[in-house]
Design a protein around this motif. Structure first.
Motif, short mmCIF file in Angstrom:
data_model
loop_
_atom_site.label_atom_id
_atom_site.label_comp_id
_atom_site.label_asym_id
_atom_site.label_seq_id
_atom_site.Cartn_x
_atom_site.Cartn_y
_atom_site.Cartn_z
N UNK A 195 0.80 -1.21 0.00
CA UNK A 195 0.00 0.00 0.00
C UNK A 195 0.83 1.26 0.00
N UNK A 196 2.09 1.16 -0.47
CA UNK A 196 3.01 2.28 -0.40
C UNK A 196 3.63 2.59 -1.77
N UNK A 197 4.04 3.84 -1.91
CA UNK A 197 4.83 4.24 -3.08
C UNK A 197 6.20 3.56 -3.02
N UNK A 198 6.83 3.47 -4.19
CA UNK A 198 8.11 2.77 -4.30
C UNK A 198 9.19 3.36 -3.39
N UNK A 199 9.26 4.70 -3.29
CA UNK A 199 10.34 5.31 -2.51
C UNK A 199 10.20 5.02 -1.02
N UNK A 200 9.06 4.46 -0.60
CA UNK A 200 8.90 4.08 0.80
C UNK A 200 9.02 2.58 1.03
N UNK A 201 8.55 1.74 0.09
CA UNK A 201 8.67 0.29 0.34
C UNK A 201 10.04 -0.26 -0.06
N UNK A 202 10.80 0.45 -0.89
CA UNK A 202 12.19 0.09 -1.13
C UNK A 202 12.46 -0.85 -2.27
N UNK A 203 11.43 -1.42 -2.92
CA UNK A 203 11.66 -2.29 -4.07
C UNK A 203 11.75 -1.38 -5.30
N UNK A 204 12.95 -0.92 -5.58
CA UNK A 204 13.12 0.14 -6.57
C UNK A 204 13.36 -0.39 -7.98
N UNK A 205 13.58 -1.68 -8.12
CA UNK A 205 13.75 -2.27 -9.44
C UNK A 205 13.46 -3.77 -9.34
N UNK A 206 13.74 -4.50 -10.40
CA UNK A 206 13.44 -5.94 -10.40
C UNK A 206 14.50 -6.77 -9.68
N UNK A 207 15.48 -6.12 -9.06
CA UNK A 207 16.54 -6.84 -8.35
C UNK A 207 16.49 -6.64 -6.85
#
Length: 586
Positions: free
Chosen positions: A115-127
């Motif tokens: 339920x979070x934006x990427x810059x908060x959940x930390x999964x910034x790419x496919x790696x």
């Protein structure tokens, strides 16, 4: 007490606990023995009450497709047929303006789960893996008394080099089936003759059939097990069915290999390499045309985009079959009255728009996705919702259906207040308070270096797109009057206030939970997809509007912030208006 205890555990510890609960669920025999010998009347009564309670709670099935963009539905696209998906829409709710906040597999999926934006959940790419502190919304469903299952593509965690994409059981799920990375449409053998496999509750089981069909088989088997449960083990269920389809390289089921053979596949006008199509466009867009994700050198091959799209349609057919099987199961087992089914895509997909293929960028075809909700006893049929729905809204919406309050870290809102239904929302904004804009973010990946770090703010009227770390132009589109995003208005004087205010709002939304603005990146382990077709499109030229001679009068204008320029212009306009009013009275 329980939430604070669980949040203090590491993700791996929580996963072990949930695996243990699955084993305990399978070994519960005490109640059955009690009933068999005719005793334990109080337990029998309690079990009966639990069965009654279960009939009042909604089961939930969330079906996630891969790379299915918003208009790849039969009721929106005459080139394809999706009768079962169409039925979900005609008997339920179609969110016409559904978007992801990052158009990339892993970050988008993490946003749905957290339920979070990427810059908060930390999964910034496919790696990248989620932060250790991240909580997946099915964990809250477990606390609310649900039995939960994940079946399909997880695709988070692991890095390049010798590491692997994890398919290990994750917290929040009592039953687990996944596979490493993207998975395979059909069983394949590696160099040692070993067939690729699924991780089912921590054990390796070989894939045996076409992936969409087999994931559906496992899902139906799990639903069957829930039907057999009784007494204290009878719980509402949540199934997260995460398809591999229709991710590239599209491979249809054998029964669909020849469908659509006579369909004329339309390609977008903006695919043509003409000066008109690139007026106002960033240089990177023209350059990406001749790259891994461009029409001149797609996946470094001679791939025909129209035929590629035909294969995409063929692969969607099995997904539609899967949905039909699930809906028939619910019908046959009298579950329609207390089950809600969602269908959503994790990303959009371009087939030649602006000379591009695939996703990642902030154009509409990349970020818009299908989103449907079917709940026959609870939702008025044939609803079409105009307000913006996001991937980060899924977690709070499903918790709302379950009667569970959303935790404070959720950045999305329950969609229930937007629809005509019998659901009583306990959280979420009212329709009148609904968002009027949202953030889109994508961070540059070294392995696909042709798409820059991208930040965008989309409102109901305009979309502002910025690019970080590259020498290129911003984009501003009037979405209402220019839905195909062909006329860049970034230098339009009349829209200076719009540009300034949207820039400021975009910067505000990009701050993380600690108030910081950072651009993350992962380790680079090779050069990435840098090749170009030597007979493809040439490199883009800098825009004429940027070219100057020596000692140009405006050569230092960039020292002045546009906010200051706006205020000066408005002050001058007020002064001129005042002078005109004064002269007219004289």
């Amino acid at each position: 007490m329980l939430p604070s205890i669980i949040s203090s555990f590491s993700r791996s510890t929580r996963a072990q606990l949930h695996a243990g609960s699955a084993r305990r669920f399978a070994s519960s025999g005490a109640l059955g023995l009690c009933l068999l010998i005719g005793g334990c009347a109080h337990l029998q009564a309690a079990a009966s009450e639990q069965d009654k309670a279960h009939t009042t709670q909604q089961n939930v099935i969330f079906i996630l497709t891969d790379d299915q963009r918003y208009d790849q539905l039969g009721f929106m696209n005459p080139e394809i047929q999706t009768p079962n998906i169409d039925k979900l829409a005609s008997e339920g709710v179609h969110f016409k303006n559904a978007f992801v906040t990052t158009s990339l597999c892993s970050p988008s999926r993490a946003s749905i789960l957290t339920g979070q934006y990427m810059h908060n959940h930390g999964v910034v790419d496919n790696n990248s893996s989620a932060k250790a502190s991240s909580r997946f919304f099915p964990e809250y469903l477990q606390q609310a008394g649900y039995q939960t299952a994940f079946v399909g593509k997880w695709h988070m965690g692991g890095t390049g080099g010798n590491s692997h994409y994890t398919d290990d059981p994750q917290p929040g799920f009592d039953y687990w089936l996944s596979f490493p990375g993207q998975g395979n449409y059909f069983p394949v053998k590696d160099a040692t003759g070993k067939t690729n496999s699924f991780n089912i509750n921590g054990k390796r089981v070989e894939q045996k059939a076409y992936i969409t069909d087999e994931l559906t088989d496992y899902s139906l088997n799990w639903l069957n097990e829930q039907q057999k449960a009784s007494g204290a083990n009878k719980k509402p269920f949540f199934l997260y069915l995460s398809h591999k389809a229709v991710h590239a390289d599209f491979a249809p089921a054998p029964r669909h290999e020849n469908i659509y053979a006579n369909v004329d596949i339309a390609l977008p006008d903006s695919m043509a390499n003409t000066p008109e199509n690139y007026v106002g466009k960033p240089m990177w867009v023209k350059n990406q045309r001749n790259s891994w994700h461009g029409v001149d050198f797609p996946y470094h091959s001679t791939l025909n985009v129209a035929e590629y799209k035909r294969q995409y349609y063929r692969a969607i057919a099995a997904v539609d079959d899967s949905i039909g099987r699930i809906m028939q199961y619910l019908e046959d087992n009298q579950l329609k009255h207390n089950t809600s089914v969602f269908l959503m895509g994790d990303n959009g997909f371009l087939f030649g728009e602006h000379g591009l293929i695939d996703k990642r960028n902030a154009y509409e075809e990349s970020i818009r996705v299908p989103l449907l909700l079917w709940s026959p006893s609870m939702v008025k049929p044939s609803q079409s919702i105009e307000k913006t729905a996001l991937g980060i809204d899924i977690a709070p919406t499903i918790l709302d259906i379950a009667g569970a309050k959303s935790p404070s870290q959720f950045e999305g809102d329950s969609l229930l207040p937007l629809i005509n239904s019998r659901f009583e929302s306990i959280s979420g904004k009212r329709a009148a308070q609904w968002r009027d804009s949202f953030l889109y973010e994508y961070y540059w990946e070294f392995n696909y270096p042709h798409t820059p770090t991208t930040f965008a703010l989309r409102t109901d009227k305009y979309k502002l797109i910025q690019y970080h770390g590259v020498w290129d132009t911003e984009e501003l589109y009037d979405i209402q009057n220019d839905p195909k995003e062909m006329n860049n208005l970034i230098e339009e004087p009349a829209l200076l206030r719009t540009k300034v205010e949207m820039r400021e709002k975009l910067f505000e939304l990009l701050a993380d939970n600690d108030g910081n603005h950072t651009v993350p990146y992962t380790e680079k382990y090779n050069s990435g997809a840098v090749l170009r077709n030597k007979v493809g499109a040439k490199a883009a030229e800098f825009p004429n509007k940027w070219l100057r001679g020596e000692n140009a009068a405006d050569r230092t204008q960039y020292f002045t912030p546009d906010r200051q320029l706006l205020e000066r212009n408005e002050q001058e306009a007020k002064g001129q208006a005042k002078d005109q009013a004064k002269s007219s009275t004289n």
